[in-house]
Design an enzyme around this catalytic site. Structure first.
Site, short mmCIF file in Angstrom:
data_model
loop_
_atom_site.label_atom_id
_atom_site.label_comp_id
_atom_site.label_asym_id
_atom_site.label_seq_id
_atom_site.Cartn_x
_atom_site.Cartn_y
_atom_site.Cartn_z
N HIS A 19 0.70 -1.16 -0.02
CA HIS A 19 -0.14 0.04 0.09
C HIS A 19 0.84 1.31 -0.01
O HIS A 19 1.78 1.35 0.74
CB HIS A 19 -0.85 0.11 1.29
CG HIS A 19 -1.87 1.34 1.49
ND1 HIS A 19 -3.04 1.12 0.61
CD2 HIS A 19 -1.88 2.26 1.83
CE1 HIS A 19 -3.65 2.36 0.83
NE2 HIS A 19 -2.84 3.13 1.38
N SER A 76 -7.26 4.59 9.10
CA SER A 76 -8.04 4.68 7.84
C SER A 76 -7.30 3.35 6.76
O SER A 76 -7.85 2.67 6.28
CB SER A 76 -7.84 5.87 7.21
OG SER A 76 -8.24 5.87 6.02
N ARG A 91 -13.72 13.79 6.73
CA ARG A 91 -12.39 14.30 7.06
C ARG A 91 -11.92 15.24 5.92
O ARG A 91 -11.14 16.46 6.07
CB ARG A 91 -11.24 13.14 7.18
CG ARG A 91 -11.38 12.51 8.58
CD ARG A 91 -10.30 11.32 8.59
NE ARG A 91 -9.15 11.63 8.40
CZ ARG A 91 -8.28 10.82 7.74
NH1 ARG A 91 -8.59 9.56 7.23
NH2 ARG A 91 -6.85 10.85 7.57
N LYS A 109 -8.58 -0.93 6.06
CA LYS A 109 -8.93 -1.44 4.81
C LYS A 109 -7.69 -2.74 4.41
O LYS A 109 -8.39 -3.64 3.77
CB LYS A 109 -8.78 -0.22 3.68
CG LYS A 109 -9.81 0.54 3.80
CD LYS A 109 -10.00 1.67 2.76
CE LYS A 109 -8.85 2.92 3.22
NZ LYS A 109 -8.96 4.04 3.27
N ASP A 115 -15.02 3.73 7.84
CA ASP A 115 -13.73 4.36 7.25
C ASP A 115 -14.10 5.27 6.04
O ASP A 115 -13.96 6.49 5.73
CB ASP A 115 -12.68 3.65 6.76
CG ASP A 115 -11.51 4.59 6.24
OD1 ASP A 115 -10.91 5.42 6.87
OD2 ASP A 115 -11.41 4.49 4.97
N1 URA Z 1 -5.31 6.71 2.25
C1 URA Z 1 -6.06 6.26 3.10
O1 URA Z 1 -7.07 5.28 2.67
N2 URA Z 1 -6.48 7.03 4.09
C2 URA Z 1 -5.90 8.13 4.46
O2 URA Z 1 -6.50 8.73 5.77
C3 URA Z 1 -4.94 8.81 3.70
C4 URA Z 1 -4.45 8.07 2.67
#
Ligand code: URA
Length: 287
Positions: free
Chosen positions: A82, A183, A168, A187, A161
């Site tokens: 990621h 966040s 946010r 995932k 999220d």
């Molecule tokens: N990527 C995400 O999935 N969440 C964040 O808060 C920042 C980058």
């Protein structure tokens, strides 16, 4: 329990209990808590922060807010990667097939662009007619057969999220380490891989502007992953200038193919080698 009391507690700098965080995340998911109270708590978290336990509790509550993908139908070590988001970052298109060619299983759910940063699914859609959403069984079958499938994120992965991120985005609370870490990791954990390599971007084109904050974010995410029983590692990479020389979905796909063919810009090649190497070593293949 009252949401207002939780907001006041965090506003005054106190630690939230597991029960309070679970109550808050449940309210986000079933929409019983309105946007204005979520915004107020987010701002309190932005200013007062969250400790390790609170960040881990928030992440796990968000994981449980939706589907948790069971990848046990795929044989072998499942590795994910990621990036925290950058400009010209097409590394997934290179390292995922490289890792698969070296024997790992890459069953990866990718996202779309966020703010000024690009998303892998958008880049993949540069291939006309390519399907980025397929059934779970087709996803498993392709990974078992070829070692790799990249698809768009399922609708019900960490839905808490999803709502939190949208709020946010419009309340000036994106650049908070506990909020970014929870966040991303909610995932990633819900996506079911055994090993996760995190590419934390630093610089003017990244959410983290300093090396110190990028390191703090990397450590926070690794600790969350450890607590969830995942093997995690991170690299910190420069985002003061775009990665490679191409920006734009189809141009980035062409550049990724160049690198896979042994060509392409050096900075991109080096970063891909580093990331693929980390994926392999985390999975126990090579040093
Ligand atoms: N990527 C995400 O999935 N969440 C964040 O808060 C920042 C980058």
């Amino acid at each position: 329990m009252r949401v207002c009391d939780i907001i006041v507690k965090k506003r005054n700098g106190s630690e939230l209990s597991t029960e309070e965080i679970n109550f808050f995340v449940k309210g986000i998911t079933n929409e019983s808590i309105p946007d204005y109270q979520i915004s107020a708590l987010l701002m309190a978290i932005y200013f007062k922060g969250m400790n390790e336990k609170e960040t881990s509790d928030l992440t796990l509550a968000m994981v449980k807010s939706g589907d948790i993908v069971d990848l046990s139908g795929i044989r072998g070590v499942k590795v994910d990667k990621h990036s925290t988001g950058g400009v010209g970052d097409k590394t997934t298109l290179v390292v995922a097939p490289v890792a698969a060619a070296c024997g790992l299983k890459v069953a990866k759910m990718s996202g779309r662009g966020l703010g000024h940063t690009g998303g892998t699914v958008d880049k993949l859609e540069a291939f006309e007619g390519l399907k980025t959403y397929i059934s779970r069984q087709d996803f498993f079958d392709i990974v078992n057969k070829t070692g790799i499938a990249l698809i768009g994120q399922s609708g019900n992965l960490a839905p808490a999220d999803k709502r939190l991120y949208a709020i946010r985005d419009v309340t000036g609370t994106v650049e908070s380490i506990p909020l970014i870490a929870s966040s991303i990791m909610s995932k990633k954990i819900a996506s079911g891989a055994d090993c996760i390599v995190l590419d934390v971007k630093v610089g003017s084109g990244a959410f983290m502007k300093t090396k110190e904050s990028a390191e703090e974010l990397a450590k926070a995410m690794i600790k969350i992953g450890d607590a969830a029983g995942k093997k995690c590692d991170a690299v910190i990479s420069d985002m003061d200038i775009p990665l490679g020389i191409s920006i734009g979905n189809s141009l980035e796909v062409i550049e990724a193919i160049d690198v896979l063919s042994g060509e392409g810009p050096d900075d991109l090649k080096q970063e891909c080698v580093l990331l693929a190497g980390k994926m392999l070593s985390l999975a126990g293949i090579g040093s």
